[in-house]
Design a protein around this motif. Structure first.
Motif, PDB file in Angstrom:
ATOM      1  N   VAL A 152      -3.365  -2.126  -4.224  1.00 14.17           N
ATOM      2  CA  VAL A 152      -4.701  -1.555  -4.120  1.00 14.17           C
ATOM      3  C   VAL A 152      -5.199  -1.701  -2.688  1.00 14.17           C
ATOM      4  O   VAL A 152      -5.216  -2.804  -2.130  1.00 14.17           O
ATOM      5  CB  VAL A 152      -5.685  -2.250  -5.085  1.00 14.17           C
ATOM      6  N   ASP A 153      -5.609  -0.578  -2.100  1.00 16.10           N
ATOM      7  CA  ASP A 153      -6.239  -0.556  -0.784  1.00 16.10           C
ATOM      8  C   ASP A 153      -7.517   0.272  -0.917  1.00 16.10           C
ATOM      9  O   ASP A 153      -7.476   1.494  -0.931  1.00 16.10           O
ATOM     10  CB  ASP A 153      -5.299   0.067   0.247  1.00 16.10           C
ATOM     11  N   VAL A 154      -8.650  -0.411  -1.048  1.00 16.65           N
ATOM     12  CA  VAL A 154      -9.886   0.309  -1.353  1.00 16.65           C
ATOM     13  C   VAL A 154     -10.333   1.194  -0.206  1.00 16.65           C
ATOM     14  O   VAL A 154     -10.965   2.244  -0.434  1.00 16.65           O
ATOM     15  CB  VAL A 154     -11.007  -0.678  -1.751  1.00 16.65           C
ATOM     16  N   GLN A 155     -10.018   0.807   1.016  1.00 11.06           N
ATOM     17  CA  GLN A 155     -10.398   1.671   2.141  1.00 11.06           C
ATOM     18  C   GLN A 155      -9.574   2.949   2.142  1.00 11.06           C
ATOM     19  O   GLN A 155     -10.096   4.037   2.425  1.00 11.06           O
ATOM     20  CB  GLN A 155     -10.231   0.919   3.456  1.00 11.06           C
ATOM     21  N   ASP A 156      -8.321   2.846   1.795  1.00 12.39           N
ATOM     22  CA  ASP A 156      -7.465   4.026   1.747  1.00 12.39           C
ATOM     23  C   ASP A 156      -7.860   4.942   0.586  1.00 12.39           C
ATOM     24  O   ASP A 156      -7.856   6.164   0.727  1.00 12.39           O
ATOM     25  CB  ASP A 156      -6.007   3.591   1.608  1.00 12.39           C
ATOM     26  N   ILE A 157      -8.224   4.349  -0.542  1.00  9.55           N
ATOM     27  CA  ILE A 157      -8.634   5.149  -1.708  1.00  9.55           C
ATOM     28  C   ILE A 157      -9.934   5.875  -1.411  1.00  9.55           C
ATOM     29  O   ILE A 157     -10.092   7.054  -1.758  1.00  9.55           O
ATOM     30  CB  ILE A 157      -8.763   4.252  -2.949  1.00  9.55           C
ATOM     31  N   GLY A 158     -10.894   5.203  -0.805  1.00 11.32           N
ATOM     32  CA  GLY A 158     -12.089   5.877  -0.320  1.00 11.32           C
ATOM     33  C   GLY A 158     -13.218   6.056  -1.309  1.00 11.32           C
ATOM     34  O   GLY A 158     -14.164   6.805  -1.026  1.00 11.32           O
ATOM     35  N   ALA A 159     -13.176   5.388  -2.460  1.00 14.28           N
ATOM     36  CA  ALA A 159     -14.246   5.525  -3.451  1.00 14.28           C
ATOM     37  C   ALA A 159     -15.456   4.691  -3.034  1.00 14.28           C
ATOM     38  O   ALA A 159     -15.359   3.779  -2.211  1.00 14.28           O
ATOM     39  CB  ALA A 159     -13.754   5.094  -4.825  1.00 14.28           C
ATOM     40  N   ASP A 160     -16.605   5.005  -3.624  1.00 17.44           N
ATOM     41  CA  ASP A 160     -17.812   4.222  -3.376  1.00 17.44           C
ATOM     42  C   ASP A 160     -17.772   2.892  -4.118  1.00 17.44           C
ATOM     43  O   ASP A 160     -18.249   1.874  -3.612  1.00 17.44           O
ATOM     44  CB  ASP A 160     -19.055   5.013  -3.809  1.00 17.44           C
ATOM     45  N   PHE A 161     -17.203   2.924  -5.323  1.00 13.23           N
ATOM     46  CA  PHE A 161     -17.124   1.733  -6.160  1.00 13.23           C
ATOM     47  C   PHE A 161     -15.726   1.648  -6.759  1.00 13.23           C
ATOM     48  O   PHE A 161     -15.135   2.660  -7.146  1.00 13.23           O
ATOM     49  CB  PHE A 161     -18.148   1.784  -7.300  1.00 13.23           C
ATOM     50  N   TYR A 162     -15.220   0.420  -6.835  1.00 12.24           N
ATOM     51  CA  TYR A 162     -13.887   0.205  -7.394  1.00 12.24           C
ATOM     52  C   TYR A 162     -13.927  -1.117  -8.142  1.00 12.24           C
ATOM     53  O   TYR A 162     -14.344  -2.141  -7.592  1.00 12.24           O
ATOM     54  CB  TYR A 162     -12.839   0.167  -6.289  1.00 12.24           C
ATOM     55  N   VAL A 163     -13.484  -1.106  -9.390  1.00 14.60           N
ATOM     56  CA  VAL A 163     -13.505  -2.326 -10.194  1.00 14.60           C
ATOM     57  C   VAL A 163     -12.153  -2.537 -10.851  1.00 14.60           C
ATOM     58  O   VAL A 163     -11.491  -1.579 -11.259  1.00 14.60           O
ATOM     59  CB  VAL A 163     -14.611  -2.278 -11.272  1.00 14.60           C
ATOM     60  N   SER A 164     -11.728  -3.806 -10.920  1.00 17.49           N
ATOM     61  CA  SER A 164     -10.489  -4.125 -11.620  1.00 17.49           C
ATOM     62  C   SER A 164     -10.588  -5.529 -12.199  1.00 17.49           C
ATOM     63  O   SER A 164     -11.172  -6.430 -11.590  1.00 17.49           O
ATOM     64  CB  SER A 164      -9.278  -4.035 -10.677  1.00 17.49           C
ATOM     65  N   ASN A 165     -10.009  -5.709 -13.386  1.00 21.45           N
ATOM     66  CA  ASN A 165      -9.973  -7.015 -14.039  1.00 21.45           C
ATOM     67  C   ASN A 165      -8.905  -7.891 -13.396  1.00 21.45           C
ATOM     68  O   ASN A 165      -7.780  -7.449 -13.187  1.00 21.45           O
ATOM     69  CB  ASN A 165      -9.648  -6.868 -15.526  1.00 21.45           C
ATOM     70  N   LEU A 166      -9.267  -9.129 -13.118  1.00 24.14           N
ATOM     71  CA  LEU A 166      -8.289 -10.094 -12.617  1.00 24.14           C
ATOM     72  C   LEU A 166      -7.587 -10.829 -13.750  1.00 24.14           C
ATOM     73  O   LEU A 166      -6.599 -11.524 -13.519  1.00 24.14           O
ATOM     74  CB  LEU A 166      -8.975 -11.099 -11.696  1.00 24.14           C
ATOM     75  N   HIS A 167      -8.092 -10.682 -14.972  1.00 25.27           N
ATOM     76  CA  HIS A 167      -7.483 -11.396 -16.103  1.00 25.27           C
ATOM     77  C   HIS A 167      -6.429 -10.563 -16.828  1.00 25.27           C
ATOM     78  O   HIS A 167      -5.792 -11.071 -17.743  1.00 25.27           O
ATOM     79  CB  HIS A 167      -8.559 -11.855 -17.094  1.00 25.27           C
ATOM     80  N   LYS A 168      -6.230  -9.303 -16.454  1.00 24.63           N
ATOM     81  CA  LYS A 168      -5.195  -8.502 -17.123  1.00 24.63           C
ATOM     82  C   LYS A 168      -3.825  -8.690 -16.485  1.00 24.63           C
ATOM     83  O   LYS A 168      -2.866  -9.081 -17.133  1.00 24.63           O
ATOM     84  CB  LYS A 168      -5.592  -7.019 -17.120  1.00 24.63           C
ATOM     85  N   TRP A 169      -3.727  -8.394 -15.197  1.00 25.71           N
ATOM     86  CA  TRP A 169      -2.417  -8.409 -14.537  1.00 25.71           C
ATOM     87  C   TRP A 169      -2.348  -9.370 -13.350  1.00 25.71           C
ATOM     88  O   TRP A 169      -1.353  -9.394 -12.644  1.00 25.71           O
ATOM     89  CB  TRP A 169      -2.051  -6.992 -14.077  1.00 25.71           C
ATOM     90  N   PHE A 170      -3.407 -10.168 -13.142  1.00 27.56           N
ATOM     91  CA  PHE A 170      -3.386 -11.092 -12.011  1.00 27.56           C
ATOM     92  C   PHE A 170      -3.496 -12.550 -12.468  1.00 27.56           C
ATOM     93  O   PHE A 170      -3.877 -13.428 -11.714  1.00 27.56           O
ATOM     94  CB  PHE A 170      -4.494 -10.758 -11.002  1.00 27.56           C
ATOM     95  N   PHE A 171      -3.184 -12.820 -13.720  1.00 26.47           N
ATOM     96  CA  PHE A 171      -2.958 -14.173 -14.233  1.00 26.47           C
ATOM     97  C   PHE A 171      -4.200 -15.062 -14.272  1.00 26.47           C
ATOM     98  O   PHE A 171      -4.072 -16.277 -14.409  1.00 26.47           O
ATOM     99  CB  PHE A 171      -1.852 -14.874 -13.417  1.00 26.47           C
ATOM    100  N   CYS A 172      -5.387 -14.497 -14.172  1.00 25.70           N
ATOM    101  CA  CYS A 172      -6.596 -15.302 -14.320  1.00 25.70           C
ATOM    102  C   CYS A 172      -6.960 -15.422 -15.797  1.00 25.70           C
ATOM    103  O   CYS A 172      -6.614 -14.561 -16.598  1.00 25.70           O
ATOM    104  CB  CYS A 172      -7.762 -14.660 -13.558  1.00 25.70           C
TER     105      CYS A 172
END
Length: 538
Positions: A325-345
């Protein structure tokens, strides 16, 4: 008062014999002849420890937790303590913690071994093939230990924790996420419970635009038809009730190319702009939930900019930890992602990125209002009243865990993708069916067509099959019903039209046996002429 740290050694965790004696996966290590049977969760050979002769040069195999630290003699070089037991700062000064000098450098954690990987997930229920990481994620034992440590720190001395630890700890987590997703500033990153909370934050801001007559009645919010139901309900609650309209884009499925998705999205935008209306917000899934498809999100954001869409919100619930994920490259105003699904939190924690240059940040507020209202969304989200903040504070422990794998999180992403594609192709070949998308349009989940003889003719049939597999075969996997499109011949197997799909996931704890068990259970049903209507309603 000294805060006791919890000792946690993976060598003391009991291993699941079923787990560790099943067939080896792509993570498996070769074991010396004197060792116990190999664990299928072991990482590739490149991740293993050196031979015993060289082992003395490695740190202790006990997993170290980022939060398992004692105070320095001066009262806390990492912001967790107070000098002589008194309060040094007010709550608003916690941000300085990340800049404090005097932190003692720590040795990097040792690469995770096969036995340790088994131990990390030994709390998983035995005998269950968990090929549904996408729904709730998975948290390893070392991160759970750090999670519990944070909970105890609060319970041992809540006032000291509130004044001297909470704000700085959350800031450290935000700073790590900021670097991971290439945000420009940590102030663009807020930690919230989940995507549902983030959607409420974004949509209530849009709803105010209608309530304050900045938007015209009938102006639209654009979404894919398969957007998560909680997000759809939030649109109804915050936007439709204030005079906005909803335009749904039908996601092509099965899908064969990004161009199909882009074309469908453009058609939806045309409908949203009919009769002089404006599209005030486009909500774009990075990875749709059901059916699961990796969406060309950067290209769709570009289309939105070209077509004059006011705001773009990327719902990336499944993204972080399964795609880069590179939010600057994607260019959206808002970006959200869960850390408990695929990032082991542990559940639940998500990050919400709000692009500063959008000019919308000052209008963003947490739906739970406290004394922090008006201090900026990151601060508002860091205190929503007395509650358990340990999931937000434990993020550094998850970062430390993923760094123990070859290539870090990027290596995990690559291996999970390769394995889920391999297992999806194996299942489709065995059943004589199809994949719901090409490999490049999936991340760590893939849709696999189910045999038409199962007669999946609706959502109830899909639920019956899912429940049957859980209860009778110990297999946890979501089932999707795909209604045939009007006038379009969908995919077929030798017996008829394919209308059911399984969404399989792959995470580091999975073994090939998990998927073989699923394959055999479905083949047995087909051989015995069992259809979904014959299954009990659980």
């Amino acid at each position: 008062m000294l805060i006791a740290s919890l000792s946690f050694s993976l060598s003391n965790l009991s291993l699941s014999s079923e787990l560790c004696n099943s067939s080896r996966s792509h993570y498996a290590l070769s074991s010396p002849s004197t060792a116990a049977p190999p664990c299928p969760l072991a990482p590739p050979d490149s991740l293993s420890r050196p031979p015993a002769a060289a082992a003395a040069t490695l740190p202790s195999p006990t997993l170290r937790r980022p939060m398992d630290r004692r105070r320095d003699d001066d009262g806390g070089g990492d912001g967790h303590g107070s000098r002589n037991g008194t309060c040094r700062r007010d709550p608003g000064e916690g941000e300085r913690d990340s800049e404090r000098a005097g932190k003692k450098p720590r040795l990097p954690a040792a690469p995770v071994s096969g036995a340790e990987l088994c131990s990390e997930f030994s709390h998983h229920q035995r005998g269950v093939a968990r090929i549904n990481n996408g729904s709730f994620g998975s948290c390893p034992g070392s991160v759970l230990a750090a999670h519990r440590d944070w909970q105890l720190r609060f319970l041992q001395q809540p006032d000291d924790f509130y004044f001297n630890s909470l704000r700085g700890g959350i800031l450290r987590s935000r700073a790590l996420v900021k670097d991971l997703v290439n945000a420009d500033d940590a102030d663009e990153v807020s930690l919230v419970d989940n995507v549902t909370t983030a959607a409420a934050i974004v949509l209530q801001q849009v709803g105010r635009g209608f309530a304050e007559s900045r938007f015209e009645p009938g102006d639209a919010v654009l979404v894919f038809h398969c957007v998560f139901q909680a997000v759809k309900k939030s649109i109804q609650a915050y936007v439709a009730s204030a005079g906005g309209s909803i335009v749904e884009v039908e996601l092509p499925f099965p899908v064969s190319s990004n161009e199909q998705v882009i074309a469908a999205f453009r058609k939806g935008l045309e409908r949203g702009k009919k009769n002089g209306r404006r599209v005030r917000l486009a909500i774009i899934d990075h990875i749709t939930s059901m059916p699961s498809v990796l969406i060309p999100v950067k290209e769709l954001v570009k289309v939105c900019r070209e077509e004059g869409v006011d705001q773009v919100f990327v719902d990336a619930a499944h993204a972080i930890g399964s795609v880069e994920v590179d939010v600057q490259d994607i260019g959206a105003d808002f970006y959200v992602s869960n850390l408990h699904k695929w990032f082991f939190c542990p559940p639940s924690v998500a990050f919400l990125y709000c692009r500063k240059s959008s000019g919308l940040v000052s209008n963003m507020h947490h739906p739970v209002v406290t004394h922090e209202y008006g201090n900026g969304l990151p601060i508002e989200s860091a205190w929503v009243g007395t509650r358990d903040y340990s999931s937000q504070l434990v993020v550094p422990a998850a970062f430390e865990f993923v760094e123990r794998f070859e290539g870090g999180i990027q290596g995990i992403i690559k291996r999970n993708h390769e394995q889920v594609v391999k297992m999806g192709q194996m299942l489709a070949e065995s059943w004589g069916t199809n994949l719901g998308s090409p490999p490049e349009m999936c991340a760590s989940m893939i849709m696999v067509g189910l045999p038409s003889k199962l007669c999946i003719f609706g959502g109830e049939d899909a639920l019956r099959l899912r429940s049957y597999l859980r209860v009778n075969h110990g297999i946890e996997v979501p089932i999707h019903y795909q209604a045939p499109a009007d006038g379009v011949d969908g995919p077929r197997d030798k017996d008829g039209s394919i209308t059911g799909y399984a969404r399989i996931s792959h995470q580091v704890y999975n073994t090939e046996d998990d998927y073989f068990r699923f394959r055999d259970a479905i083949n047995q049903m087909v051989e015995n002429n069992v259809t979904c209507k014959m299954l009990p309603v659980e």
